[in-house]
Design a protein around this motif. Sequence first.
Motif, PDB file in Angstrom:
ATOM      1  N   SER A   1       0.826  -1.215   0.000  1.00 63.25           N
ATOM      2  CA  SER A   1       0.000   0.000   0.000  1.00 63.25           C
ATOM      3  C   SER A   1       0.859   1.264   0.000  1.00 63.25           C
ATOM      4  O   SER A   1       0.345   2.364  -0.211  1.00 63.25           O
ATOM      5  CB  SER A   1      -0.917   0.008   1.223  1.00 63.25           C
ATOM      6  OG  SER A   1      -0.145  -0.033   2.416  1.00 63.25           O
ATOM      7  N   ALA A   2       2.173   1.098   0.212  1.00 66.91           N
ATOM      8  CA  ALA A   2       3.071   2.249   0.238  1.00 66.91           C
ATOM      9  C   ALA A   2       3.613   2.598  -1.140  1.00 66.91           C
ATOM     10  O   ALA A   2       4.274   3.632  -1.306  1.00 66.91           O
ATOM     11  CB  ALA A   2       4.243   1.968   1.185  1.00 66.91           C
ATOM     12  N   LEU A   3       3.335   1.774  -2.134  1.00 69.38           N
ATOM     13  CA  LEU A   3       3.856   2.031  -3.468  1.00 69.38           C
ATOM     14  C   LEU A   3       3.159   3.227  -4.117  1.00 69.38           C
ATOM     15  O   LEU A   3       1.977   3.478  -3.888  1.00 69.38           O
ATOM     16  CB  LEU A   3       3.673   0.799  -4.352  1.00 69.38           C
ATOM     17  CG  LEU A   3       4.567  -0.395  -4.032  1.00 69.38           C
ATOM     18  CD1 LEU A   3       4.168  -1.595  -4.874  1.00 69.38           C
ATOM     19  CD2 LEU A   3       6.040  -0.059  -4.264  1.00 69.38           C
ATOM     20  N   ARG A   4       3.894   3.929  -4.958  1.00 63.81           N
ATOM     21  CA  ARG A   4       3.339   5.097  -5.649  1.00 63.81           C
ATOM     22  C   ARG A   4       2.349   4.682  -6.732  1.00 63.81           C
ATOM     23  O   ARG A   4       1.331   5.333  -6.935  1.00 63.81           O
ATOM     24  CB  ARG A   4       4.480   5.913  -6.254  1.00 63.81           C
ATOM     25  CG  ARG A   4       4.021   7.158  -7.004  1.00 63.81           C
ATOM     26  CD  ARG A   4       5.205   7.917  -7.565  1.00 63.81           C
ATOM     27  NE  ARG A   4       4.777   9.074  -8.350  1.00 63.81           N
ATOM     28  CZ  ARG A   4       5.602   9.864  -9.010  1.00 63.81           C
ATOM     29  NH1 ARG A   4       6.906   9.628  -8.980  1.00 63.81           N
ATOM     30  NH2 ARG A   4       5.152  10.889  -9.703  1.00 63.81           N
ATOM     31  N   HIS A   5       2.671   3.608  -7.447  1.00 60.41           N
ATOM     32  CA  HIS A   5       1.822   3.151  -8.539  1.00 60.41           C
ATOM     33  C   HIS A   5       1.091   1.866  -8.156  1.00 60.41           C
ATOM     34  O   HIS A   5       1.697   0.927  -7.652  1.00 60.41           O
ATOM     35  CB  HIS A   5       2.652   2.919  -9.806  1.00 60.41           C
ATOM     36  CG  HIS A   5       3.348   4.145 -10.307  1.00 60.41           C
ATOM     37  ND1 HIS A   5       2.669   5.229 -10.816  1.00 60.41           N
ATOM     38  CD2 HIS A   5       4.668   4.468 -10.358  1.00 60.41           C
ATOM     39  CE1 HIS A   5       3.531   6.160 -11.177  1.00 60.41           C
ATOM     40  NE2 HIS A   5       4.753   5.717 -10.906  1.00 60.41           N
TER      41      HIS A   5
ATOM     42  N   PRO B   1      -0.958   0.913  -5.686  1.00 57.97           N
ATOM     43  CA  PRO B   1      -0.831   0.401  -4.315  1.00 57.97           C
ATOM     44  C   PRO B   1      -1.977  -0.535  -3.964  1.00 57.97           C
ATOM     45  O   PRO B   1      -3.136  -0.282  -4.291  1.00 57.97           O
ATOM     46  CB  PRO B   1      -0.864   1.670  -3.464  1.00 57.97           C
ATOM     47  CG  PRO B   1      -1.626   2.660  -4.289  1.00 57.97           C
ATOM     48  CD  PRO B   1      -1.238   2.373  -5.702  1.00 57.97           C
TER      49      PRO B   1
ATOM     50  N   THR C   1      -1.711   2.780 -18.089  1.00 61.03           N
ATOM     51  CA  THR C   1      -0.604   3.531 -17.507  1.00 61.03           C
ATOM     52  C   THR C   1       0.594   3.626 -18.445  1.00 61.03           C
ATOM     53  O   THR C   1       1.662   4.081 -18.048  1.00 61.03           O
ATOM     54  CB  THR C   1      -0.176   2.892 -16.173  1.00 61.03           C
ATOM     55  OG1 THR C   1       0.017   1.485 -16.354  1.00 61.03           O
ATOM     56  CG2 THR C   1      -1.238   3.118 -15.111  1.00 61.03           C
TER      57      THR C   1
ATOM     58  N   GLU D   1       7.788  -3.816  -1.703  1.00 60.77           N
ATOM     59  CA  GLU D   1       6.937  -3.896  -2.891  1.00 60.77           C
ATOM     60  C   GLU D   1       5.718  -4.777  -2.723  1.00 60.77           C
ATOM     61  O   GLU D   1       4.667  -4.517  -3.311  1.00 60.77           O
ATOM     62  CB  GLU D   1       7.749  -4.433  -4.080  1.00 60.77           C
ATOM     63  CG  GLU D   1       8.885  -3.556  -4.540  1.00 60.77           C
ATOM     64  CD  GLU D   1       9.518  -4.085  -5.818  1.00 60.77           C
ATOM     65  OE1 GLU D   1       8.836  -4.103  -6.851  1.00 60.77           O
ATOM     66  OE2 GLU D   1      10.688  -4.501  -5.762  1.00 60.77           O
TER      67      GLU D   1
END
Length: 201
Positions: free
Chosen positions: A64-68, A70, A119, A142
């Motif tokens: 959930s911390a990923l920029r893309h 999450p 994307t 990740e």
Amino acid sequence: MDSSEIRQALIAAQRKDSAASSDFDLNPHVELTHGRILRDAAVLVLFQADAQAGARLVLTKRSSALRHHPGQIACPGGKIEALDGGPEGAALREAREEIGLPDGAAELLGALPAHETVTGFTVTPILAWLPRAVPLRPEPGEVAEIFSVPWTHAADPARFRVEERIWRGTMRRYYVAPFGPYYIWGATARILRGLAGRLSQ
């Protein structure tokens, strides 16, 4: 089907002719930019032999911390780097980094047609077979979780349905294939739907 029959079905499926897929398949009203530049990526569609289910598809829940993307459900994968030598090398490298897949553990069965994402990626799905269970570990930065779904869920076109939501101001339709608490949708579901269609032919 037992494991050996499933492995043969996967090999046969990737040899069948079919067109490339796209996140826009269900949205013909979307006008794509002519001359758009897409980045090359690859994912590992990894099936593991299983005594009870015949085989299970290994998937990840992204951090959930990923920029893309999450928290989304995905196959291990990412951008193709120069040193990867192509989609197969990229898919294996990403699986090693994301889920700790040991080198040489999986047999590559072939590639499915490329898939264009909203994307801006052209994703090549690489089918792979894991003949026996191996310890897998999520890369904390990740991957929040590694899980698997049974062969019957991944290979049956009837498990997939179309849903829709507003995206960037317009209605977007997409495939989903929920499994328990896991909401499999978007590019992952579209790639798997394409594979299920090939398997059912």
